[in-house]
Design an enzyme around this catalytic site. Sequence first.
Site, PDB file in Angstrom:
ATOM      1  N   PRO A 145       5.953  -3.997  34.635  1.00  0.00           N
ATOM      2  CA  PRO A 145       5.761  -4.694  35.905  1.00  0.00           C
ATOM      3  C   PRO A 145       5.033  -6.034  35.795  1.00  0.00           C
ATOM      4  O   PRO A 145       4.113  -6.191  35.006  1.00  0.00           O
ATOM      5  CB  PRO A 145       4.922  -3.711  36.729  1.00  0.00           C
ATOM      6  CG  PRO A 145       4.277  -2.813  35.726  1.00  0.00           C
ATOM      7  CD  PRO A 145       5.243  -2.705  34.586  1.00  0.00           C
ATOM      8  N   ASN A 146       5.507  -6.942  36.624  1.00  0.00           N
ATOM      9  CA  ASN A 146       4.932  -8.289  36.789  1.00  0.00           C
ATOM     10  C   ASN A 146       5.228  -9.253  35.643  1.00  0.00           C
ATOM     11  O   ASN A 146       4.919 -10.439  35.742  1.00  0.00           O
ATOM     12  CB  ASN A 146       3.413  -8.223  37.046  1.00  0.00           C
ATOM     13  CG  ASN A 146       3.085  -7.393  38.280  1.00  0.00           C
ATOM     14  OD1 ASN A 146       3.645  -7.637  39.345  1.00  0.00           O
ATOM     15  ND2 ASN A 146       2.232  -6.409  38.145  1.00  0.00           N
ATOM     16  N   ARG A 152       2.223 -16.575  36.470  1.00  0.00           N
ATOM     17  CA  ARG A 152       1.212 -15.539  36.697  1.00  0.00           C
ATOM     18  C   ARG A 152       0.009 -15.766  35.771  1.00  0.00           C
ATOM     19  O   ARG A 152       0.185 -15.806  34.547  1.00  0.00           O
ATOM     20  CB  ARG A 152       1.865 -14.196  36.361  1.00  0.00           C
ATOM     21  CG  ARG A 152       0.932 -13.043  36.334  1.00  0.00           C
ATOM     22  CD  ARG A 152       1.588 -11.829  35.678  1.00  0.00           C
ATOM     23  NE  ARG A 152       0.694 -10.695  35.752  1.00  0.00           N
ATOM     24  CZ  ARG A 152       0.753  -9.652  34.943  1.00  0.00           C
ATOM     25  NH1 ARG A 152       1.682  -9.577  34.017  1.00  0.00           N
ATOM     26  NH2 ARG A 152      -0.102  -8.668  35.075  1.00  0.00           N
ATOM     27  N   TYR A 199      -1.874 -15.430  30.385  1.00  0.00           N
ATOM     28  CA  TYR A 199      -0.556 -15.124  29.815  1.00  0.00           C
ATOM     29  C   TYR A 199       0.220 -16.343  29.324  1.00  0.00           C
ATOM     30  O   TYR A 199       1.281 -16.193  28.712  1.00  0.00           O
ATOM     31  CB  TYR A 199       0.286 -14.343  30.845  1.00  0.00           C
ATOM     32  CG  TYR A 199      -0.360 -13.028  31.233  1.00  0.00           C
ATOM     33  CD1 TYR A 199      -0.500 -12.010  30.294  1.00  0.00           C
ATOM     34  CD2 TYR A 199      -0.846 -12.805  32.518  1.00  0.00           C
ATOM     35  CE1 TYR A 199      -1.113 -10.804  30.624  1.00  0.00           C
ATOM     36  CE2 TYR A 199      -1.449 -11.607  32.869  1.00  0.00           C
ATOM     37  CZ  TYR A 199      -1.581 -10.613  31.914  1.00  0.00           C
ATOM     38  OH  TYR A 199      -2.181  -9.417  32.239  1.00  0.00           O
ATOM     39  N   ASN A 212       6.441  -3.930  26.044  1.00  0.00           N
ATOM     40  CA  ASN A 212       5.199  -4.330  26.724  1.00  0.00           C
ATOM     41  C   ASN A 212       5.167  -3.523  28.017  1.00  0.00           C
ATOM     42  O   ASN A 212       5.821  -3.877  28.996  1.00  0.00           O
ATOM     43  CB  ASN A 212       5.178  -5.832  27.020  1.00  0.00           C
ATOM     44  CG  ASN A 212       3.838  -6.260  27.611  1.00  0.00           C
ATOM     45  OD1 ASN A 212       3.069  -5.416  28.097  1.00  0.00           O
ATOM     46  ND2 ASN A 212       3.557  -7.548  27.564  1.00  0.00           N
ATOM     47  N   ALA A 247       0.941  -2.970  33.062  1.00  0.00           N
ATOM     48  CA  ALA A 247      -0.090  -2.108  33.672  1.00  0.00           C
ATOM     49  C   ALA A 247       0.157  -0.628  33.397  1.00  0.00           C
ATOM     50  O   ALA A 247      -0.797   0.166  33.334  1.00  0.00           O
ATOM     51  CB  ALA A 247      -0.157  -2.370  35.170  1.00  0.00           C
ATOM     52  N   GLU A 264       4.426  -1.673  20.287  1.00  0.00           N
ATOM     53  CA  GLU A 264       3.830  -1.994  21.590  1.00  0.00           C
ATOM     54  C   GLU A 264       3.250  -3.406  21.508  1.00  0.00           C
ATOM     55  O   GLU A 264       2.539  -3.731  20.545  1.00  0.00           O
ATOM     56  CB  GLU A 264       2.722  -0.976  21.889  1.00  0.00           C
ATOM     57  CG  GLU A 264       1.995  -1.222  23.207  1.00  0.00           C
ATOM     58  CD  GLU A 264       0.857  -0.212  23.432  1.00  0.00           C
ATOM     59  OE1 GLU A 264       0.730   0.758  22.640  1.00  0.00           O
ATOM     60  OE2 GLU A 264       0.089  -0.413  24.380  1.00  0.00           O
ATOM     61  N   HIS A 304       1.216  -6.583  23.638  1.00  0.00           N
ATOM     62  CA  HIS A 304       0.513  -7.150  24.792  1.00  0.00           C
ATOM     63  C   HIS A 304       0.275  -8.620  24.513  1.00  0.00           C
ATOM     64  O   HIS A 304      -0.192  -8.969  23.413  1.00  0.00           O
ATOM     65  CB  HIS A 304      -0.830  -6.453  25.026  1.00  0.00           C
ATOM     66  CG  HIS A 304      -0.669  -4.995  25.327  1.00  0.00           C
ATOM     67  ND1 HIS A 304      -0.308  -4.543  26.572  1.00  0.00           N
ATOM     68  CD2 HIS A 304      -0.766  -3.911  24.527  1.00  0.00           C
ATOM     69  CE1 HIS A 304      -0.202  -3.225  26.534  1.00  0.00           C
ATOM     70  NE2 HIS A 304      -0.471  -2.809  25.302  1.00  0.00           N
ATOM     71  N   ARG A 321     -10.715  -7.795  27.636  1.00  0.00           N
ATOM     72  CA  ARG A 321     -10.595  -7.951  29.096  1.00  0.00           C
ATOM     73  C   ARG A 321     -11.358  -6.818  29.813  1.00  0.00           C
ATOM     74  O   ARG A 321     -12.230  -6.195  29.237  1.00  0.00           O
ATOM     75  CB  ARG A 321      -9.113  -8.023  29.474  1.00  0.00           C
ATOM     76  CG  ARG A 321      -8.406  -9.216  28.803  1.00  0.00           C
ATOM     77  CD  ARG A 321      -6.968  -9.322  29.214  1.00  0.00           C
ATOM     78  NE  ARG A 321      -6.849  -9.556  30.653  1.00  0.00           N
ATOM     79  CZ  ARG A 321      -5.700  -9.426  31.330  1.00  0.00           C
ATOM     80  NH1 ARG A 321      -4.599  -9.058  30.703  1.00  0.00           N
ATOM     81  NH2 ARG A 321      -5.670  -9.655  32.619  1.00  0.00           N
TER      82      ARG A 321
HETATM   83  C1  DQA Z   1      -0.350  -6.946  29.443  1.00  0.00           C
HETATM   84  C2  DQA Z   1      -1.796  -6.477  29.652  1.00  0.00           C
HETATM   85  C3  DQA Z   1      -1.897  -5.458  30.792  1.00  0.00           C
HETATM   86  O1  DQA Z   1      -3.235  -5.049  30.965  1.00  0.00           O
HETATM   87  C4  DQA Z   1      -1.420  -6.092  32.080  1.00  0.00           C
HETATM   88  O2  DQA Z   1      -1.424  -5.130  33.122  1.00  0.00           O
HETATM   89  C5  DQA Z   1      -0.087  -6.752  31.961  1.00  0.00           C
HETATM   90  C6  DQA Z   1       0.251  -7.466  30.731  1.00  0.00           C
HETATM   91  C7  DQA Z   1      -0.238  -8.058  28.397  1.00  0.00           C
HETATM   92  O3  DQA Z   1       0.870  -8.375  27.998  1.00  0.00           O
HETATM   93  O4  DQA Z   1      -1.257  -8.636  27.993  1.00  0.00           O
HETATM   94  O5  DQA Z   1       0.674  -6.791  32.917  1.00  0.00           O
HETATM   95  O6  DQA Z   1       0.413  -5.841  28.979  1.00  0.00           O
END
Ligand code: DQA
Length: 151
Positions: A9-10, A17, A22, A73, A76, A97, A99, A106
């Site tokens: 998501p997002n 964003r 990011y 990825n 959340a 995985e 990020h 964080r």
């Molecule tokens: C994320 C880190 C997560 O905590 C966050 O909710 C994201 C992006 C990252 O790519 O750094 O949406 O996975």
Amino acid sequence: MRVYVLNGPNLGRLGTRQVDVYGLTSYADLVTMCVDTGRELGLDVVVRQTDAEHELLGWLHEAADEGAAVVLNPAAWSHYSIAVRDACALLRAPLVEVHISNIHAREEFRHHSVVSAVATGVICGLGVDGYRLALRHLAARPAPEAPDRSA
Ligand code: DQA
């Protein structure tokens, strides 16, 4: 070799964003970067993003059925989705995985990923370059052994 690059998501909002966290690479640029990297490495890369958990579960099932490797990825969902973790545990090929941000530097609620224990490896904090590194790792790994059908 087919590799799925799956995003939670997002992440479709990349580029606008929280750019301080990011970066400025848009989601469209990320897709192009992954596909181009895959082409250079001889991988058939399929990139997807969803804000709907059931859709990600379906894609993970698809990868499990195909025996395909996954770069994920979970965004959340990393921090609380046992359903995503359980679907990841079904995978038969490696799972990396990724990020974009360093989740350990964080907020505390981001420090733990429920997915990491079932991943082959984790890359975090290297920006979108983490996706490229994950694909390089998958391309460099030895080919899976052919099943022994001699018996
Ligand atoms: C994320 C880190 C997560 O905590 C966050 O909710 C994201 C992006 C990252 O790519 O750094 O949406 O996975």
